[in-house]
Write a protein that holds these residues in place. Sequence first.
Motif, PDB file in Angstrom:
ATOM      1  N   VAL A 104       9.471  46.703  56.613  1.00 31.56           N
ATOM      2  CA  VAL A 104      10.219  45.647  55.943  1.00 31.56           C
ATOM      3  C   VAL A 104      10.827  46.202  54.660  1.00 31.56           C
ATOM      4  O   VAL A 104      10.122  46.764  53.816  1.00 31.56           O
ATOM      5  CB  VAL A 104       9.302  44.450  55.614  1.00 31.56           C
ATOM      6  CG1 VAL A 104      10.056  43.386  54.823  1.00 31.56           C
ATOM      7  CG2 VAL A 104       8.723  43.861  56.897  1.00 31.56           C
ATOM      8  N   SER A 105      12.151  46.030  54.517  1.00 33.75           N
ATOM      9  CA  SER A 105      12.828  46.450  53.295  1.00 33.75           C
ATOM     10  C   SER A 105      12.594  45.425  52.201  1.00 33.75           C
ATOM     11  O   SER A 105      12.481  44.232  52.456  1.00 33.75           O
ATOM     12  CB  SER A 105      14.332  46.595  53.558  1.00 33.75           C
ATOM     13  OG  SER A 105      15.022  46.915  52.368  1.00 33.75           O
ATOM     14  N   GLN A 106      12.594  45.893  50.946  1.00 32.72           N
ATOM     15  CA  GLN A 106      12.336  44.995  49.822  1.00 32.72           C
ATOM     16  C   GLN A 106      13.594  44.326  49.290  1.00 32.72           C
ATOM     17  O   GLN A 106      13.523  43.437  48.435  1.00 32.72           O
ATOM     18  CB  GLN A 106      11.626  45.750  48.697  1.00 32.72           C
ATOM     19  CG  GLN A 106      10.120  45.850  48.895  1.00 32.72           C
ATOM     20  CD  GLN A 106       9.716  46.424  50.241  1.00 32.72           C
ATOM     21  OE1 GLN A 106       9.804  47.630  50.454  1.00 32.72           O
ATOM     22  NE2 GLN A 106       9.297  45.565  51.165  1.00 32.72           N
ATOM     23  N   ALA A 107      14.750  44.724  49.768  1.00 33.17           N
ATOM     24  CA  ALA A 107      16.017  44.082  49.431  1.00 33.17           C
ATOM     25  C   ALA A 107      16.995  44.370  50.558  1.00 33.17           C
ATOM     26  O   ALA A 107      16.769  45.277  51.362  1.00 33.17           O
ATOM     27  CB  ALA A 107      16.563  44.584  48.096  1.00 33.17           C
ATOM     28  N   THR A 108      18.090  43.624  50.591  1.00 34.14           N
ATOM     29  CA  THR A 108      18.991  43.758  51.738  1.00 34.14           C
ATOM     30  C   THR A 108      20.387  44.232  51.340  1.00 34.14           C
ATOM     31  O   THR A 108      21.349  44.007  52.058  1.00 34.14           O
ATOM     32  CB  THR A 108      19.069  42.431  52.507  1.00 34.14           C
ATOM     33  OG1 THR A 108      19.526  41.382  51.645  1.00 34.14           O
ATOM     34  CG2 THR A 108      17.720  42.059  53.082  1.00 34.14           C
ATOM     35  N   TRP A 109      20.478  44.898  50.174  1.00 34.12           N
ATOM     36  CA  TRP A 109      21.689  45.689  49.872  1.00 34.12           C
ATOM     37  C   TRP A 109      21.279  46.886  49.041  1.00 34.12           C
ATOM     38  O   TRP A 109      20.235  46.901  48.387  1.00 34.12           O
ATOM     39  CB  TRP A 109      22.797  44.860  49.247  1.00 34.12           C
ATOM     40  CG  TRP A 109      22.556  44.254  47.900  1.00 34.12           C
ATOM     41  CD1 TRP A 109      21.532  43.448  47.519  1.00 34.12           C
ATOM     42  CD2 TRP A 109      23.402  44.379  46.748  1.00 34.12           C
ATOM     43  NE1 TRP A 109      21.684  43.058  46.214  1.00 34.12           N
ATOM     44  CE2 TRP A 109      22.812  43.596  45.710  1.00 34.12           C
ATOM     45  CE3 TRP A 109      24.595  45.053  46.497  1.00 34.12           C
ATOM     46  CZ2 TRP A 109      23.384  43.492  44.445  1.00 34.12           C
ATOM     47  CZ3 TRP A 109      25.168  44.940  45.229  1.00 34.12           C
ATOM     48  CH2 TRP A 109      24.559  44.169  44.221  1.00 34.12           C
TER      49      TRP A 109
END
Length: 810
Positions: A386-391
């Motif tokens: 899971v990424s901690q942000a999406t940009w």
Amino acid sequence: MSVKSLAFLLALTLILLTLGCGGSGEAITVHLVDAFDPESVEGTPTQASAEPQGLWDFSAAAAGDTLGWKAGPGVTGLRVVDGKLVGRSTTDFPLLYAPRPEALDVNDGVHSIEIRIRASAGANVSAAGVPDEAPNFPAVIGRARGLPWNLASALESGEEFQDITMLPGRSTRLSQATTVMVRPVDVPGADFEIETIRLVSQAENRASIPSGVGWQGLADIYHETIVSRSPETFSVEVDVPRNGWLDLDLGTVSEGAVTFHVTVGEGDAQDTLLTQTLTRPHRWQPAPVDLSSHAGPQRLTFSLDVDEERVVGFWGSPPIRTHDTMPATTCTPGEALGGITPPQGVILILGDTLRKDHLSAYGYERRTSPNIDSLAGQGTLFLDNVSQATWTKVSAPAIMTSLYPTSHRVAEVSDRLSSQANTLAESYRAAGFATVAYSSVPFTGRYTNLHQGFEELHEASSVEDPAHVAKTAREYVDRASDWIDRHQDTPFFMFLHVFDPHDPFEPRSPYDAVWADPSKKEHHENQLDQIRPHIDDPILKAFGMPTKAEMEAAGVNPREFVGHDVDWYDGSILGMDAEIGRLVRHLRQRGLEGKVQLVFMSDHGEEFIEHGRMFHGQTVYGELAGVPLIFSRPGVMPEGAKIPATVRSIDVMPTLLDLSGLPAPEFIQGESLVPLFAAALQGGDPEQLIASAQALGWTKPVAVTEKAITTAGVPPYDTQDFGIVSDGWKLIHHAPRPEGAPEFELFNHAEDPLDLSDVAAANPDIVAKLKAELEAWKNMVEQNKLPQADAAEDMSPKELDRLRSLGYIQ
């Protein structure tokens, strides 16, 4: 608890060697930028004096003369009073503008814009140039609200004047700045006073570069650098390690011949180690120097041989390294694995905008990633990272610091990481690794302060193929291969950020026709022209990223339009994959494959209207937050293992340091995944694997993805979302609650990875449990915030000067 201040890189080396683990490790690298003493400089020429070519000094202006500056939208009362340009903002986007000074060479580049200003309110000042004499202000403002200007800085409002220097995040030519614009404040109702504005060209800046340590770039490739000016010489007293060599790159900005000399010894006993002449400016030339016959305490002297005074010489990334040396460890490498040989090299590959479900390694029906599949087959694939942000602007600092976005405090396009952050590169540099970064967008380079700890940085603007600047893997693998050849017998850390999956999605040939029908390209482009007037947000209009509703309003079939972009997207992934395969084969040919720890991952995914939108950064849904993660090192990583446990991108930093036998910085928020590797070697079902990993120290943490409220960047700007994954469930908290939508959504994370079916109403107890976990997490990240970027408390003037010279503080 605030994050501990780490002064500057020399002190950092000593600190890291004392954190968490025993042992001292033999020094394998001597950084000359750390050993440099300004008092060793001799023969300094007199300071050249020249009138600034782009200065507006209002103290010398006659009453009523604004020196060509005019009030644009949002400004009233612009005039000169008592030697100051004064006015008042009536909107949050007030603009002043003036023609570029004629004295400046339009073929030169912009180095900075300097402004001395006082404002009664506001938090930011920004500037930009446009190629038009009569700017289209609505278009300029609309685009800037989505993607802020290239030059920006924080503003401290109040009674005191503030000197602000705004450095561009990407290369900008003066020819692009026929008109210069300044946004003095970012709020309505603010009074401002400006004493001076100065547009500084690259040529003027080079003339003023001081001798000593700095962070210098040629053709947008940057090095830690010692700068000297003829007829200066400088010396460094060092203890040359056995089998040592000087890892040196040379550069100049002079059009004439410049000869660089390096000698060892003193007086009549000096031996010449290097004499090399450069006749081409604005590029780096590798110039390694063999020191193997000069082990022990030595005096190295550096000089330039040129007839003119004040000619600049750049001595780039000048550490002394040792041949055939493995890293010095201070901990047991991979202790949960029973101990391993630490890797000689570490390569972290970041494939930008890459969702995991478009890789064949993750079961995608198209074979988009045969080489990445091979990496997974001989290594370990994490099924649920899971990424901690999406940009990228927010996600990359999380990866490089092992801090959640709330804690690292990079949220806006113009934000910079605090100089007091501990980056992965700094940890490796402190341990003696050669460090290099290839950045494909300003967000992962100097503009975010992510050059911290790298001795060498290649910015996106250095890519020479303007037709395919978004497809960087081929260019960067070429450069990375050459760099590896020069460092193949020394410890190294490489950050390789490739941009191929990012829009524009159309790949280069032959990948443009693998799944996309070339005969339909013109039709697809015509559809975009048909849709674009219906796109509401200026930045998404510029990117050509419509919502599903906007496609339908334009009379375009969303499935058909998005399908063509997906075909191109998949082709771009295949093109990137081919280059990664080429890099892996290069490592194998150099005998490094088993000596290099390779990680492949992404910063975020991409939305193809699963939730009604295209692009990324706007939500925390699974198509954006679910990203690939693969660790590969033959003979060390569990071969072919697929780990189902939920992990986080912030876990990559402590895992790599654990595998390398290096301590993790004290306040990171990720944790090592090595216990999961060890558990995978033991075998068993998913529950047994997780239990075994927990017995070895893994804590099974929650995973959170953040989307902040921002003033600009990726729309929508007025939403704040948190997605928390725990025990197979995902809760999304929309704060504030969007009109007509629920505040909380709940998804069965294992069965619904794209978050398509909200089951919150049927599971109120799970919603309550995850809500409590999210609140506890919020308290943790709030209490562990870094200082604001450039916060200088607890630093001496010497430490501040050092950080400024390296570009960590503006």
